[in-house]
Write a protein that holds these residues in place. Structure first.
Motif, PDB file in Angstrom:
ATOM      1  N   TYR A   1      -5.210  -3.042   4.297  1.00 23.06           N
ATOM      2  CA  TYR A   1      -6.518  -2.411   4.126  1.00 23.06           C
ATOM      3  C   TYR A   1      -7.612  -3.454   4.247  1.00 23.06           C
TER       4      TYR A   1
ATOM      5  N   ARG B   1      -5.700   7.348  -8.194  1.00 22.28           N
ATOM      6  CA  ARG B   1      -5.854   6.321  -9.219  1.00 22.28           C
ATOM      7  C   ARG B   1      -5.409   6.900 -10.554  1.00 22.28           C
TER       8      ARG B   1
ATOM      9  N   THR C   1     -14.294  11.593  -3.884  1.00 23.34           N
ATOM     10  CA  THR C   1     -13.887  10.770  -2.742  1.00 23.34           C
ATOM     11  C   THR C   1     -12.858  11.528  -1.928  1.00 23.34           C
TER      12      THR C   1
ATOM     13  N   ASN D   1      -2.865   6.395  -1.678  1.00 25.13           N
ATOM     14  CA  ASN D   1      -3.589   7.487  -1.037  1.00 25.13           C
ATOM     15  C   ASN D   1      -2.641   8.642  -0.788  1.00 25.13           C
TER      16      ASN D   1
ATOM     17  N   ASP E   1     -11.222   9.740   0.499  1.00 25.09           N
ATOM     18  CA  ASP E   1     -10.272   8.754   0.962  1.00 25.09           C
ATOM     19  C   ASP E   1     -10.674   7.384   0.453  1.00 25.09           C
ATOM     20  N   ALA E   2      -9.824   6.390   0.718  1.00 24.49           N
ATOM     21  CA  ALA E   2     -10.067   5.036   0.252  1.00 24.49           C
ATOM     22  C   ALA E   2     -11.109   4.307   1.090  1.00 24.49           C
TER      23      ALA E   2
ATOM     24  N   GLU F   1      -7.960   9.341  -2.130  1.00 25.96           N
ATOM     25  CA  GLU F   1      -7.644   8.182  -2.951  1.00 25.96           C
ATOM     26  C   GLU F   1      -7.018   8.626  -4.263  1.00 25.96           C
TER      27      GLU F   1
ATOM     28  N   ASP G   1      -3.736   1.591  -5.827  1.00 30.31           N
ATOM     29  CA  ASP G   1      -3.686   1.206  -4.422  1.00 30.31           C
ATOM     30  C   ASP G   1      -2.867   2.242  -3.659  1.00 30.31           C
TER      31      ASP G   1
ATOM     32  N   ASN H   1       0.873  -1.169   0.000  1.00 32.15           N
ATOM     33  CA  ASN H   1       0.000   0.000   0.000  1.00 32.15           C
ATOM     34  C   ASN H   1       0.911   1.220   0.000  1.00 32.15           C
TER      35      ASN H   1
END
Length: 314
Positions: A314, A111, A70, A121, A72-73, A109, A119, A45
């Motif tokens: 996670y 991506r 978003t 943050n 956060d994850a 998050e 994966d 992570n």
């Protein structure tokens, strides 16, 4: 490629530079997305922390990676009244004592634009509100505690400290496991570089300083001389460009005559403005990028092994 890797071993790194525009932000961002890409969802992570109050450069560079809508994850989001998301929200949260503050819900998050890498943050440094942090007398302790909390939830943590030395940077460097100094290829003997290493030495932090990453933020014909202005590749690096016998696959020299730095240059990174452009667009620079290739090869050869895998909490 190493045949064996240490599994389940988290680590944390601070990335610092002596002067602005030397590439620390691009190195931090690219190393993070590279580790995520290389190890995959079953590996490390990756958490990135933007600790640069002056520019928030890591947050800006990774804007295209931040998933819209978003916080956060975990899908929780920062609660109203507790300061909001990111490092600003964490620092300004006066509803809880520092030791009791959570940090997961303040992460953004990340991506890639194609959705294949993600994966990751970011503990962001949002420009609105960041000026308020400078008035906090306990800000160094806040920064250090944020690093500790992130280290509890991350397979690997990379912190962009920005340039120069202050109480905040010292506290972060005291907290992490390893320190990397990013600087111009021709500036190992620059007074600002020597001053930064003097601070590290007096703070007793040289033992955890892995080494110096050699950058030149402009093409070879601009690379020499301490007074040159940086070009549009301001986020990023360049190599021991224009110096005979230097490159990603050769042993880097220690610097010009009179060089007294107490650490070695680990490897050089070639001038490649497209690397920063690709990262800013939410994409991996990939094998066509000299910067990406050199950084990947350099990290692969490093001890500590920054591509450790198998740590997924996670």
């Amino acid at each position: 490629m190493r045949e064996k890797r240490e599994l389940g071993r988290p680590w944390s790194v601070a990335v610092v530079s002596a002067r602005p525009g030397e590439g620390a932000t691009l190195v931090t961002a690219t190393a993070g997305v590279m580790i995520d890409h290389r190890t995959g969802p079953g590996g490390q992570n990756v958490i990135l922390m933007d600790a640069d109050l002056l520019t928030g450069g890591l947050t800006s560079l990774l804007r295209a990676w931040q998933v819209p809508g978003t916080d956060d994850a975990y899908g929780v989001g920062a609660r109203a009244g507790d300061g909001g998301g990111g490092l600003v929200g964490y620092a300004l949260d006066r509803e809880r004592r520092l030791r009791d503050r959570g940090i997961q819900h303040r992460l953004q998050e990340l991506r890639s634009s194609d959705g294949r890498d993600g994966d990751m943050n970011l503990l962001a440094m949002r420009a609105p509100g960041s000026a308020a942090l400078t008035t906090l007398g306990d800000l160094p302790d806040v920064m250090g505690r944020a690093v500790e909390r992130l280290g509890e939830i991350a397979g690997c943590l990379l912190v962009d400290c920005g340039h120069g030395w202050n109480a905040r940077t010292r506290r972060i460097c005291e907290t992490v496991e390893h320190i990397f100094v990013v600087g111009r290829a021709d500036a190992r003997a620059h007074p600002d570089t020597l001053r930064l290493f003097g601070h590290l030495e007096r703070a007793g932090l040289l033992p955890k300083t892995v080494g110096h990453l050699a950058n030149s933020p402009e093409p070879a014909h601009f690379a020499h001389g301490f007074g040159r202005r940086h070009t549009t590749n301001g986020h990023g690096p360049g190599p021991l460009a224009g110096l005979p016998g230097q490159g990603a696959n050769s042993a880097p020299r220690q610097g010009r005559r009179g060089d007294t730095l107490p650490v070695r240059t680990l490897f050089g990174l070639p001038y490649d403005p497209r690397a920063a452009d690709e990262i800013a667009k939410g994409a991996l620079p990939g094998a066509h990028s000299p910067f990406w290739t050199a950084l990947c090869q350099g990290m692969e050869a490093l001890e500590p092994d920054l591509f450790r895998t198998g740590f997924d909490i996670y």
